[in-house]
Design a protein around this motif. Structure first.
Motif, PDB file in Angstrom:
ATOM      1  N   ILE A 284       7.173  12.662   5.362  1.00  0.00           N
ATOM      2  CA  ILE A 284       6.209  11.307   4.633  1.00  0.00           C
ATOM      3  C   ILE A 284       6.268  10.454   5.520  1.00  0.00           C
ATOM      4  N   PRO A 285       5.459   9.266   5.356  1.00  0.00           N
ATOM      5  CA  PRO A 285       5.621   8.108   6.014  1.00  0.00           C
ATOM      6  C   PRO A 285       6.528   7.221   5.310  1.00  0.00           C
ATOM      7  N   ALA A 286       7.437   6.545   5.940  1.00  0.00           N
ATOM      8  CA  ALA A 286       8.487   5.390   5.352  1.00  0.00           C
ATOM      9  C   ALA A 286       7.701   4.609   4.470  1.00  0.00           C
ATOM     10  N   LEU A 287       8.374   3.998   3.459  1.00  0.00           N
ATOM     11  CA  LEU A 287       7.404   2.607   2.915  1.00  0.00           C
ATOM     12  C   LEU A 287       7.249   1.832   3.909  1.00  0.00           C
ATOM     13  N   GLU A 288       8.052   1.475   4.704  1.00  0.00           N
ATOM     14  CA  GLU A 288       7.898   0.327   5.774  1.00  0.00           C
ATOM     15  C   GLU A 288       6.488   0.746   6.782  1.00  0.00           C
ATOM     16  N   LYS A 289       6.413   2.021   7.105  1.00  0.00           N
ATOM     17  CA  LYS A 289       5.010   2.311   7.674  1.00  0.00           C
ATOM     18  C   LYS A 289       3.888   2.085   6.933  1.00  0.00           C
ATOM     19  N   LEU A 290       3.895   2.212   5.583  1.00  0.00           N
ATOM     20  CA  LEU A 290       2.721   2.315   4.694  1.00  0.00           C
ATOM     21  C   LEU A 290       2.240   0.843   4.756  1.00  0.00           C
ATOM     22  N   LEU A 291       3.353  -0.193   4.464  1.00  0.00           N
ATOM     23  CA  LEU A 291       3.066  -1.478   4.433  1.00  0.00           C
ATOM     24  C   LEU A 291       2.611  -2.301   5.563  1.00  0.00           C
ATOM     25  N   VAL A 292       2.976  -1.702   6.780  1.00  0.00           N
ATOM     26  CA  VAL A 292       2.437  -2.103   8.075  1.00  0.00           C
ATOM     27  C   VAL A 292       0.862  -1.644   8.015  1.00  0.00           C
ATOM     28  N   ASP A 293       0.758  -0.431   8.034  1.00  0.00           N
ATOM     29  CA  ASP A 293      -0.464   0.126   8.210  1.00  0.00           C
ATOM     30  C   ASP A 293      -1.301  -0.506   7.225  1.00  0.00           C
ATOM     31  N   MET A 294      -1.219  -0.717   6.042  1.00  0.00           N
ATOM     32  CA  MET A 294      -1.850  -1.594   5.039  1.00  0.00           C
ATOM     33  C   MET A 294      -2.508  -2.703   5.631  1.00  0.00           C
ATOM     34  N   THR A 295      -1.849  -3.418   6.427  1.00  0.00           N
ATOM     35  CA  THR A 295      -2.413  -4.538   7.195  1.00  0.00           C
ATOM     36  C   THR A 295      -3.511  -4.147   8.350  1.00  0.00           C
ATOM     37  N   ILE A 296      -3.630  -2.936   8.955  1.00  0.00           N
ATOM     38  CA  ILE A 296      -4.479  -2.583   9.905  1.00  0.00           C
ATOM     39  C   ILE A 296      -5.780  -1.802   9.284  1.00  0.00           C
ATOM     40  N   ASP A 297      -5.559  -0.815   8.685  1.00  0.00           N
ATOM     41  CA  ASP A 297      -6.414   0.195   8.224  1.00  0.00           C
ATOM     42  C   ASP A 297      -7.341  -0.173   6.906  1.00  0.00           C
ATOM     43  N   ILE A 298      -8.177  -1.260   7.075  1.00  0.00           N
ATOM     44  CA  ILE A 298      -8.706  -1.709   5.831  1.00  0.00           C
ATOM     45  C   ILE A 298      -9.561  -0.944   5.008  1.00  0.00           C
ATOM     46  N   ASN A 299      -9.850   0.156   5.831  1.00  0.00           N
ATOM     47  CA  ASN A 299     -10.778   1.278   5.135  1.00  0.00           C
ATOM     48  C   ASN A 299     -10.165   2.206   4.311  1.00  0.00           C
ATOM     49  N   LEU A 300      -8.986   2.649   4.844  1.00  0.00           N
ATOM     50  CA  LEU A 300      -8.196   3.633   3.959  1.00  0.00           C
ATOM     51  C   LEU A 300      -7.420   2.876   2.847  1.00  0.00           C
ATOM     52  N   TYR A 301      -7.094   1.557   3.268  1.00  0.00           N
ATOM     53  CA  TYR A 301      -6.425   1.044   2.286  1.00  0.00           C
ATOM     54  C   TYR A 301      -7.431  -0.057   1.548  1.00  0.00           C
ATOM     55  N   ALA A 302      -8.618   0.139   1.316  1.00  0.00           N
ATOM     56  CA  ALA A 302      -9.528  -1.001   0.861  1.00  0.00           C
ATOM     57  C   ALA A 302      -9.357  -1.304  -0.465  1.00  0.00           C
ATOM     58  N   ALA A 303      -8.793  -0.231  -1.414  1.00  0.00           N
ATOM     59  CA  ALA A 303      -8.246  -0.811  -2.918  1.00  0.00           C
ATOM     60  C   ALA A 303      -7.367  -1.737  -2.874  1.00  0.00           C
ATOM     61  N   GLN A 304      -6.457  -1.737  -1.650  1.00  0.00           N
ATOM     62  CA  GLN A 304      -5.229  -2.639  -1.845  1.00  0.00           C
ATOM     63  C   GLN A 304      -5.378  -3.846  -1.112  1.00  0.00           C
ATOM     64  N   GLN A 305      -6.332  -4.060  -0.382  1.00  0.00           N
ATOM     65  CA  GLN A 305      -6.744  -5.433   0.463  1.00  0.00           C
ATOM     66  C   GLN A 305      -6.601  -6.525  -0.352  1.00  0.00           C
ATOM     67  N   SER A 306      -7.195  -6.582  -1.732  1.00  0.00           N
ATOM     68  CA  SER A 306      -7.215  -7.769  -2.460  1.00  0.00           C
ATOM     69  C   SER A 306      -5.981  -7.947  -3.024  1.00  0.00           C
ATOM     70  N   GLU A 307      -5.017  -7.100  -2.965  1.00  0.00           N
ATOM     71  CA  GLU A 307      -3.703  -7.174  -3.697  1.00  0.00           C
ATOM     72  C   GLU A 307      -2.367  -7.178  -2.849  1.00  0.00           C
ATOM     73  N   ILE A 308      -2.931  -7.322  -1.456  1.00  0.00           N
ATOM     74  CA  ILE A 308      -1.613  -7.102  -0.505  1.00  0.00           C
ATOM     75  C   ILE A 308      -0.453  -7.908  -0.579  1.00  0.00           C
ATOM     76  N   ARG A 309      -0.718  -9.201  -0.944  1.00  0.00           N
ATOM     77  CA  ARG A 309       0.562  -9.842  -1.145  1.00  0.00           C
ATOM     78  C   ARG A 309       1.323  -9.408  -2.441  1.00  0.00           C
ATOM     79  N   PHE A 310       0.813  -9.239  -3.453  1.00  0.00           N
ATOM     80  CA  PHE A 310       1.415  -8.814  -4.479  1.00  0.00           C
ATOM     81  C   PHE A 310       1.914  -7.367  -4.507  1.00  0.00           C
ATOM     82  N   ILE A 311       1.141  -6.465  -3.618  1.00  0.00           N
ATOM     83  CA  ILE A 311       1.891  -5.285  -3.234  1.00  0.00           C
ATOM     84  C   ILE A 311       3.332  -5.517  -2.665  1.00  0.00           C
ATOM     85  N   TYR A 312       3.253  -6.253  -1.653  1.00  0.00           N
ATOM     86  CA  TYR A 312       4.544  -6.614  -0.846  1.00  0.00           C
ATOM     87  C   TYR A 312       5.494  -7.207  -1.896  1.00  0.00           C
ATOM     88  N   GLU A 313       5.311  -8.006  -2.430  1.00  0.00           N
ATOM     89  CA  GLU A 313       6.214  -8.751  -3.541  1.00  0.00           C
ATOM     90  C   GLU A 313       6.703  -7.626  -4.717  1.00  0.00           C
TER      91      GLU A 313
END
Length: 181
Positions: free
Chosen positions: A115-144
């Motif tokens: 599986i992807p490491a958590l570090e990979k998921l967090l970085v990819d979240m900043t790139i793939d805005i289609n796949l992570y569409a639901a997370q885009q508005s909460e990206i800072r909250f997710i990182y925290e």
């Protein structure tokens, strides 16, 4: 690395394990990982109700794996763009998305499934805005939340962000998350 926090170990359900084993059996020498977008829910305020299974594979075999899974009647999408997401994937119940696995991606094994490491998921979240569409508005909250709850290897994350040409954006999100903790 932040010490004293637990290691991130998402639930690898039977569907993910079967998918991983099926692809590994047919393509034994391929580097791959599988995961589900529902893993991000534990870090979010607003819970999405649509989830996707994601299979990341080496670029050279992505199309072959796509055709192999498509023949089995699965609803498979190969590197979908924003229009494909809007027209087909957002209305799908069981979408399987095949993406290109970036070389030297941070991966790990859980229950004999890569599986992807958590570090990979967090970085990819900043790139793939289609796949992570639901997370885009909460990206800072997710990182925290991630930095508050789990052990995060910042060096691994920065190196991967550098490979994905997102080092400044990721560095900013890391700094904001650490400032809150």
């Amino acid at each position: 690395r932040l010490k004293g926090k637990e290691e991130y170990k998402p639930t690898v359900d039977i569907k993910l394990k079967r998918l991983f084993n099926k692809v590994k059996k047919e393509f034994p020498f391929v580097e791959l990982c599988v995961w589900n977008t529902k893993w991000m829910n534990e870090f979010m305020r607003h819970q999405p109700f649509k989830f996707y299974t994601v299979l990341e594979v080496e670029k050279d075999v992505a199309e072959s794996i796509f055709h192999a899974l498509n023949r089995e009647g699965k609803q498979v999408f190969l590197e979908p763009d924003s229009e494909t997401f809007q027209l087909y994937i957002s209305n799908s119940q069981e979408a399987l998305i095949i993406k290109q696995l970036v070389s030297e991606s941070p991966l790990k094994m859980i229950n004999k499934v890569k599986i992807p490491a958590l570090e990979k998921l967090l970085v990819d979240m900043t790139i793939d805005i289609n796949l992570y569409a639901a997370q885009q508005s909460e990206i800072r909250f997710i990182y925290e939340n991630v930095f508050d709850r789990y052990e995060v290897n910042q060096n691994k994350m920065r190196r991967y962000a550098y490979r994905r040409n997102r080092e400044l954006e990721v560095e900013n999100l890391i700094n904001l998350a650490l400032a809150k903790n």
